[in-house]
Design a protein around this motif. Structure first.
Motif, PDB file in Angstrom:
ATOM      1  N   ILE A  28       0.713  -1.127   0.170  1.00 28.66           N
ATOM      2  CA  ILE A  28      -0.029  -0.141  -0.123  1.00 28.66           C
ATOM      3  C   ILE A  28       0.813   1.187   0.286  1.00 28.66           C
ATOM      4  O   ILE A  28       2.039   1.161   0.427  1.00 28.66           O
ATOM      5  N   ARG A  29       0.576   2.200  -0.449  1.00 27.42           N
ATOM      6  CA  ARG A  29       1.107   3.503  -0.713  1.00 27.42           C
ATOM      7  C   ARG A  29       0.693   4.148   0.619  1.00 27.42           C
ATOM      8  O   ARG A  29      -0.496   4.684   0.514  1.00 27.42           O
ATOM      9  N   LEU A  30       1.269   4.820   1.495  1.00 30.27           N
ATOM     10  CA  LEU A  30       1.176   5.326   2.734  1.00 30.27           C
ATOM     11  C   LEU A  30       1.433   6.756   2.078  1.00 30.27           C
ATOM     12  O   LEU A  30       2.504   7.349   1.879  1.00 30.27           O
ATOM     13  N   PRO A  31       0.223   8.001   2.234  1.00 33.25           N
ATOM     14  CA  PRO A  31       0.558   9.382   2.073  1.00 33.25           C
ATOM     15  C   PRO A  31       1.313  10.043   3.239  1.00 33.25           C
ATOM     16  O   PRO A  31       1.498   9.453   4.440  1.00 33.25           O
ATOM     17  N   SER A  32       2.164  10.836   2.935  1.00 32.05           N
ATOM     18  CA  SER A  32       2.622  11.466   3.813  1.00 32.05           C
ATOM     19  C   SER A  32       1.947  12.159   5.098  1.00 32.05           C
ATOM     20  O   SER A  32       0.482  12.289   4.604  1.00 32.05           O
ATOM     21  N   LEU A  33       2.361  12.138   6.334  1.00 32.06           N
ATOM     22  CA  LEU A  33       1.533  12.646   7.332  1.00 32.06           C
ATOM     23  C   LEU A  33       0.882  13.771   7.494  1.00 32.06           C
ATOM     24  O   LEU A  33      -0.256  13.956   7.946  1.00 32.06           O
ATOM     25  N   ASN A  34       1.109  14.883   6.477  1.00 33.28           N
ATOM     26  CA  ASN A  34       0.526  16.205   6.284  1.00 33.28           C
ATOM     27  C   ASN A  34      -0.622  15.964   5.306  1.00 33.28           C
ATOM     28  O   ASN A  34      -1.244  17.325   5.063  1.00 33.28           O
ATOM     29  N   ARG A  35      -0.581  15.047   4.455  1.00 30.81           N
ATOM     30  CA  ARG A  35      -1.640  15.095   3.333  1.00 30.81           C
ATOM     31  C   ARG A  35      -3.050  14.774   4.073  1.00 30.81           C
ATOM     32  O   ARG A  35      -3.165  13.556   4.269  1.00 30.81           O
ATOM     33  N   ARG A  36      -3.632  15.613   4.004  1.00 30.73           N
ATOM     34  CA  ARG A  36      -5.213  15.588   4.577  1.00 30.73           C
ATOM     35  C   ARG A  36      -6.223  15.683   3.681  1.00 30.73           C
ATOM     36  O   ARG A  36      -7.352  15.677   3.801  1.00 30.73           O
ATOM     37  N   VAL A  37      -5.876  16.307   2.188  1.00 35.47           N
ATOM     38  CA  VAL A  37      -6.776  16.406   1.320  1.00 35.47           C
ATOM     39  C   VAL A  37      -6.270  15.862  -0.137  1.00 35.47           C
ATOM     40  O   VAL A  37      -5.078  15.993  -0.249  1.00 35.47           O
ATOM     41  N   PRO A  38      -7.080  15.513  -1.131  1.00 36.88           N
ATOM     42  CA  PRO A  38      -6.663  15.185  -2.256  1.00 36.88           C
ATOM     43  C   PRO A  38      -5.804  16.557  -2.986  1.00 36.88           C
ATOM     44  O   PRO A  38      -5.778  17.594  -2.321  1.00 36.88           O
ATOM     45  N   PRO A  39      -5.029  16.272  -3.973  1.00 41.51           N
ATOM     46  CA  PRO A  39      -5.015  15.178  -4.769  1.00 41.51           C
ATOM     47  C   PRO A  39      -4.477  13.930  -4.272  1.00 41.51           C
ATOM     48  O   PRO A  39      -3.731  13.758  -3.461  1.00 41.51           O
ATOM     49  N   GLY A  40      -4.800  12.567  -4.812  1.00 42.79           N
ATOM     50  CA  GLY A  40      -4.242  11.421  -4.475  1.00 42.79           C
ATOM     51  C   GLY A  40      -4.623  11.064  -3.147  1.00 42.79           C
ATOM     52  O   GLY A  40      -5.392  11.708  -2.348  1.00 42.79           O
ATOM     53  N   PRO A  41      -4.196   9.833  -2.526  1.00 43.51           N
ATOM     54  CA  PRO A  41      -4.667   9.392  -1.412  1.00 43.51           C
ATOM     55  C   PRO A  41      -4.281  10.228  -0.369  1.00 43.51           C
ATOM     56  O   PRO A  41      -3.165  10.816  -0.449  1.00 43.51           O
ATOM     57  N   TYR A  42      -5.111  10.248   0.776  1.00 42.90           N
ATOM     58  CA  TYR A  42      -4.856  11.256   1.926  1.00 42.90           C
ATOM     59  C   TYR A  42      -5.244  10.398   3.093  1.00 42.90           C
ATOM     60  O   TYR A  42      -6.034   9.719   3.269  1.00 42.90           O
ATOM     61  N   TRP A  43      -5.027  11.150   4.207  1.00 43.41           N
ATOM     62  CA  TRP A  43      -5.203  10.372   5.473  1.00 43.41           C
ATOM     63  C   TRP A  43      -7.011  10.972   5.831  1.00 43.41           C
ATOM     64  O   TRP A  43      -7.191  12.267   6.278  1.00 43.41           O
ATOM     65  N   PHE A  44      -7.545  10.125   5.807  1.00 42.40           N
ATOM     66  CA  PHE A  44      -9.237  10.469   6.159  1.00 42.40           C
ATOM     67  C   PHE A  44      -9.126  10.559   7.619  1.00 42.40           C
ATOM     68  O   PHE A  44      -9.860  11.287   8.287  1.00 42.40           O
ATOM     69  N   ARG A  45      -8.545   9.685   8.242  1.00 47.62           N
ATOM     70  CA  ARG A  45      -8.394   9.412   9.724  1.00 47.62           C
ATOM     71  C   ARG A  45      -6.965   9.464   9.895  1.00 47.62           C
ATOM     72  O   ARG A  45      -6.337   8.232   9.555  1.00 47.62           O
ATOM     73  N   PRO A  46      -6.207  10.316  10.194  1.00 48.01           N
ATOM     74  CA  PRO A  46      -4.698  10.128  10.452  1.00 48.01           C
ATOM     75  C   PRO A  46      -4.289   9.365  11.696  1.00 48.01           C
ATOM     76  O   PRO A  46      -5.117   9.155  12.650  1.00 48.01           O
TER      77      PRO A  46
END
Length: 176
Positions: free
Chosen positions: A122-140
């Motif tokens: 799985i590709r984990l988004p960076s911890l600061n990514r909270r919005v698109p584009p791309g996968p983001y943390w819906f619940r960090p």
């Protein structure tokens, strides 16, 4: 009078290595651990990282990301006092719920979710990514908390997120 010949440093190291034997060899799972640590450092350093599922980190439960799944996350917030980590992938319309490692081995078929572990990644988004584009943390992620499988199964059965991920994953050759 005889003079004792002391071994050289290289000879002492070789003797020590021979005495230690197999214990000197790295543990089989150390490469996996090193890879996981490097990936998590990338995520913390605000870069995306691909990690292997299973092992000692986590597995993922895949559901749609529609209103039903978002409602399930609200219930999981209540169950856990704040839901464990969930990634939203808007391109595919999926949520990836990070669950305890080994969950995929015990997972039984569910009409609205699929659980994946090794050998998948799985590709984990960076911890600061909270919005698109791309996968983001819906619940960090919060400390070492993961989403508990049984309450999640029950909640997903209650809310029935659609469309289910079964056919799209199978079309990509991803099977459980």
């Amino acid at each position: 009078m005889t003079t004792a010949v002391l071994p050289t440093q290289a000879e002492m190291m070789r003797a020590a290595d021979e005495a230690v034997g197999a214990a000197r060899e790295p543990a089989a799972d150390m490469a996996d651990l090193a890879e996981a640590i490097r990936a998590l450092f990338k995520v913390e350093a605000r870069r995306d990282a691909r990690v292997h599922l299973g092992g000692s980190l986590f597995d993922v439960v895949v559901t749609s990301s529609g209103l039903e799944a978002q409602s399930a996350a609200v219930v999981m917030d209540e169950v856990q006092g704040g839901c464990g980590p969930v990634i939203e992938d808007p391109e595919n319309g999926w949520l990836y719920w990070l669950v305890p490692p080994g969950s995929s081995e015990r997972w039984t078929w569910h009409g609205h979710a699929v659980c994946l572990g090794a050998p998948h990644t799985i590709r984990l988004p960076s911890l600061n990514r909270r919005v698109p584009p791309g996968p983001y943390w819906f619940r960090p992620p919060a400390s070492d908390r993961l989403v508990p499988v049984e309450p999640l199964r029950d909640t997903l059965a209650r809310f029935r997120p659609m469309p289910t991920p079964h056919n799209p994953l199978a079309a990509r050759g991803i099977t459980t």
